[in-house]
Design a protein around this motif. Structure first.
Motif, PDB file in Angstrom:
ATOM      1  N   LEU A 148       0.810  -1.088  -0.044  1.00 53.83           N
ATOM      2  CA  LEU A 148       0.013   0.135  -0.004  1.00 53.83           C
ATOM      3  C   LEU A 148       0.928   1.278   0.116  1.00 53.83           C
ATOM      4  O   LEU A 148       0.456   2.361  -0.637  1.00 53.83           O
ATOM      5  CB  LEU A 148      -1.111  -0.033   1.288  1.00 53.83           C
ATOM      6  N   ALA A 149       2.003   1.221   0.691  1.00 51.69           N
ATOM      7  CA  ALA A 149       2.603   2.596   0.783  1.00 51.69           C
ATOM      8  C   ALA A 149       3.210   2.851  -0.452  1.00 51.69           C
ATOM      9  O   ALA A 149       3.430   3.940  -0.908  1.00 51.69           O
ATOM     10  CB  ALA A 149       3.841   2.375   1.751  1.00 51.69           C
ATOM     11  N   TYR A 150       3.584   1.905  -1.425  1.00 55.49           N
ATOM     12  CA  TYR A 150       3.795   2.312  -2.661  1.00 55.49           C
ATOM     13  C   TYR A 150       2.962   2.584  -3.828  1.00 55.49           C
ATOM     14  O   TYR A 150       2.988   3.208  -4.948  1.00 55.49           O
ATOM     15  CB  TYR A 150       4.704   0.975  -3.327  1.00 55.49           C
ATOM     16  N   THR A 151       1.667   2.560  -3.235  1.00 57.31           N
ATOM     17  CA  THR A 151       0.595   3.158  -4.239  1.00 57.31           C
ATOM     18  C   THR A 151       0.302   4.611  -3.887  1.00 57.31           C
ATOM     19  O   THR A 151      -0.608   5.292  -4.378  1.00 57.31           O
ATOM     20  CB  THR A 151      -0.598   2.298  -3.795  1.00 57.31           C
ATOM     21  N   GLN A 152       0.964   5.362  -2.655  1.00 55.27           N
ATOM     22  CA  GLN A 152       0.663   6.346  -2.248  1.00 55.27           C
ATOM     23  C   GLN A 152       1.980   7.308  -2.275  1.00 55.27           C
ATOM     24  O   GLN A 152       2.232   7.758  -1.116  1.00 55.27           O
ATOM     25  CB  GLN A 152      -0.044   6.396  -0.947  1.00 55.27           C
TER      26      GLN A 152
END
Length: 273
Positions: A148-152
């Motif tokens: 998830l962190a890499y989608t934001q």
């Protein structure tokens, strides 16, 4: 010999076509579609041959008659895509967007390998005790959180957060991989294990090629649409996250606990679905 003559060029053609998809920015390009179609045609002929032959085929498609094997094979395809797609994206992100050199990039990616190593140390015994289903489901959730962190991705991301996310991704993928592989053999007779090994190897490699081709294609399209470097990678990671989420419903098809392996024809026929 006929099976090998059909399967080998089929796999090569499909992997080649998928690898060209990122370069051509389209699955419809001639250099992509033609080898994939040829590969699928050869694969179709191989399946027909494998079902008719009285000898042991190089890949025994009858193994997909076992629910645990077919579920595990699908999970291995998707987990290969979920692993190798980001393995293509992550070094590009750190080098092209963040400006890291190769050594620094390798160090930035190390937490994922550490997480996988930590998971491998514990998931084997756990898989024997509680079965593959809960482990794969939990592993998919952990991988989702870690992605998830890499989608934001902001313009100035928190490197500690990204490192922790990679650690979680590694743990999650490790928790998915080992139980899925073990479940593939669970309901099979001993005589089928060598054939199952060759089948799972082919499936994993196709999943890895497919995942890499898809994320390369999406990334190229995002860049072509004039998205900023950070936005292009963040959007592409959303697509990678999708392959991880597909693992969750498929995990319910895996055996809950180790039910043993059939040793005779009567037992294996009862376990077929």
């Amino acid at each position: 010999m006929l099976g090998l003559a059909l399967l080998s060029p089929a796999v090569v053609a499909m992997v080649y076509g998928l690898s060209r998809a990122g370069e051509e920015s389209s699955f419809a390009a001639t250099g992509v579609a033609v080898p994939i179609v040829i590969g699928l045609a050869l694969l179709t002929v191989f399946v027909a041959h494998a079902l008719r032959t009285t000898k042991d085929p190089i890949v025994d498609v009858r193994l997909f008659g076992y629910r645990s094997f077919s579920a595990s094979a699908t999970l291995m395809f998707l987990s290969g895509a979920a692993l190798y797609g980001p393995l293509f994206l992550l070094p590009l992100y750190y080098q092209q967007v963040r400006g890291f050199d190769p050594l620094t990039t390798g160090l930035a990616l190390a937490p994922q390998g550490i997480g996988t190593a930590l998971a491998l140390a514990v998931v084997g015994p756990l898989a024997d005790r509680i079965g593959a289903r809960p482990l794969v489901a939990v592993g998919a959730l952990i991988t989702t959180v870690g992605t998830l962190a890499y989608t934001q991705l902001p313009a100035n991301p928190n490197d500690v957060l990204l490192s922790a996310s990679l650690l979680l991704r590694g743990i999650g993928l490790g928790a998915v991989g080992v139980p899925t592989m073990a479940a593939a053999y669970q309901q099979l007779p001993h005589s089928a294990i060598p054939r199952a090994t060759s089948a799972t190897n082919v499936i994993q490699r196709l999943g890895a090629s497919f995942g890499t081709a898809v994320v390369a294609l999406i990334l190229q399209q995002q860049i072509s649409d004039h998205a900023t470097g950070t936005d292009a990678y963040a959007t592409t990671f959303w697509w990678s996250l999708g392959s991880v989420l597909l693992l969750l419903p498929l995990a319910t098809l895996l055996p809950r606990r180790n039910q043993g392996r059939a040793d005779n024809r009567h037992d294996t026929d009862q376990q077929r679905n």
